[in-house]
Each structure stands twice: as structure tokens, then as C-alpha cells.
Design a protein around this motif. Structure first.
Motif, PDB file in Angstrom:
ATOM      1  N   PHE A   1       2.294   8.672 -10.671  1.00  0.00           N
ATOM      2  CA  PHE A   1       1.542   7.470 -11.091  1.00  0.00           C
ATOM      3  C   PHE A   1       2.096   6.349 -10.252  1.00  0.00           C
ATOM      4  N   ASN A   2       1.224   5.374 -10.128  1.00  0.00           N
ATOM      5  CA  ASN A   2       1.978   4.032  -9.381  1.00  0.00           C
ATOM      6  C   ASN A   2       1.562   2.832 -10.452  1.00  0.00           C
TER       7      ASN A   2
ATOM      8  N   ASP B   1      -8.809   2.512  -4.165  1.00  0.00           N
ATOM      9  CA  ASP B   1      -7.521   2.196  -3.447  1.00  0.00           C
ATOM     10  C   ASP B   1      -6.406   2.457  -4.019  1.00  0.00           C
ATOM     11  N   SER B   2      -6.378   2.025  -5.231  1.00  0.00           N
ATOM     12  CA  SER B   2      -5.301   2.224  -6.060  1.00  0.00           C
ATOM     13  C   SER B   2      -4.621   3.538  -6.233  1.00  0.00           C
ATOM     14  N   LEU B   3      -5.652   4.461  -6.421  1.00  0.00           N
ATOM     15  CA  LEU B   3      -5.126   6.012  -6.650  1.00  0.00           C
ATOM     16  C   LEU B   3      -4.671   6.707  -5.183  1.00  0.00           C
TER      17      LEU B   3
ATOM     18  N   GLY C   1       0.881  -1.163  -0.124  1.00  0.00           N
ATOM     19  CA  GLY C   1       0.046  -0.182  -0.114  1.00  0.00           C
ATOM     20  C   GLY C   1       0.942   1.374  -0.042  1.00  0.00           C
ATOM     21  N   SER C   2       2.098   1.092  -0.107  1.00  0.00           N
ATOM     22  CA  SER C   2       3.026   2.461  -0.148  1.00  0.00           C
ATOM     23  C   SER C   2       4.034   2.303  -1.235  1.00  0.00           C
ATOM     24  N   TRP C   3       4.339   3.896  -1.722  1.00  0.00           N
ATOM     25  CA  TRP C   3       5.316   3.776  -2.858  1.00  0.00           C
ATOM     26  C   TRP C   3       6.613   3.108  -2.201  1.00  0.00           C
ATOM     27  N   TYR C   4       7.500   3.113  -2.875  1.00  0.00           N
ATOM     28  CA  TYR C   4       8.823   2.529  -2.837  1.00  0.00           C
ATOM     29  C   TYR C   4       9.608   3.822  -1.850  1.00  0.00           C
ATOM     30  N   PRO C   5      10.462   3.332  -0.726  1.00  0.00           N
ATOM     31  CA  PRO C   5      11.026   4.397  -0.272  1.00  0.00           C
ATOM     32  C   PRO C   5      11.954   5.533  -0.753  1.00  0.00           C
TER      33      PRO C   5
END
Length: 161
Positions: free
Chosen positions: A83-84, A97-99, A58-62
Motif C-alpha cells: 500500500f501507499n 496514478d496512485s496505484l 511519485g516514489s516510495w521512500y528509499p
């Protein structure tokens, strides 16, 4: 002609592939484009900055979160799109949830656009630990990446320049 930075954080290569598709659209439109892995800590100065990351738990990479934090002041005066790439985006019921995975970045830099692209899981493209984790979660190999959708989004971004 504008300058465009397309920066990404990836583990399995999907965010990189999205970044390259965005860059191709910008180059085809005559813009000066730089594509950079966020681990390389690229500069943040461009007319349009597109930043993307894969998602883990649920999180972007550090490195993506850290880069946005480090460049917040510079990015506030710039057109920024985020974007993810995540498997959840393949399910229309999980779109919100994705956004939401982009929220920390959107709130930080006031992005002009935020998108979630359905990703892929290709076991040989990820590290051993991630393979074991996804196997434990009974995740099967899959590929939902729609580069035509990515290119359409990129066209919309360029229209804002």
C-alpha cells in the motif's frame, strides 16, 4: 492462526496509522501480528507481509524500496500486499496514478494486493524541508485518510490466508 508482518515507511505518520489499522484487524481475527518501521529493518518471514510507504515525488521512500530489494527472494514465496499513502489518491481521477506508485514493489515481489490510500498533510507532523517544499507547491493542510476503507482492505487480505 497466521503470522502477519505489517511494515511501513513514513515521514508524516500516515503510513504508520494505516499499518496500525491493518494490524488491529489482523489481531482482532486472532493472528500473531508484528508492526515495524522499515528503518528498523524487520525480518521478512510471515504468512502475510503487508508493506506500505508514503510517497514523495511519485516514489516510495528509499527505506521501503531498499527493504523490498533486500528481501525479494524471501517474499517471492509469501503472500505480500502493498500500500501507499499519498494525497493524489484523494482524487478518483488519479487512482491509476496512485496505484502505479506501487508498481516497483508489485513487479519485484508479485504482490497479491496493491492499494493506494488517500493521505494527509499536517504541517507540524513533517520536517522543515518538506513543509517548505509543500508551501512552495501551495499545498494546504488536509486529511483524507479513511481508516474504515483501510480496515475493509485488511479484511480482504485476511480472507486470502
Amino acid at each position: 492462526m497466521a503470522t502477519v508482518l505489517v511494515a511501513y515507511a513514513t515521514r508524516g505518520g500516515t503510513a504508520h496509522d494505516i499499518a496500525e489499522a491493518v494490524a488491529d484487524v489482523a489481531r482482532d481475527a486472532g493472528h500473531d501480528v508484528t508492526v515495524a518501521d522499515l528503518r528498523d529493518k524487520p525480518h521478512a518471514r510471515a504468512d502475510l507481509v503487508v508493506v506500505g510507504s508514503g510517497v514523495n515525488a511519485g516514489s516510495w521512500y528509499p527505506e521501503a524500496v531498499a527493504w523490498l530489494a533486500r528481501h525479494t527472494d524471501t517474499l517471492r514465496g509469501t503472500k505480500v500486499a502493498l500500500f501507499n499513502a499519498c494525497l493524489n489518491a484523494a482524487d478518483p481521477a488519479k487512482r491509476e496514478d496512485s496505484l502505479a506508485y506501487n508498481k516497483v514493489g508489485v513487479d519485484r515481489v508479485g504482490a497479491v494486493s496493491s492499494e493506494a490510500f488517500a493521505g494527509r498533510y499536517v504541517p507540524h507532523r513533517v520536517g522543515w524541508f518538506r513543509r517548505v517544499f509543500l508551501k512552495t507547491m501551495q499545498q494546504q493542510p488536509q486529511d483524507h485518510l479513511d481508516l474504515d476503507r483501510v480496515r475493509a482492505w485488511a479484511q480482504g487480505l485476511l480472507a486470502q490466508l
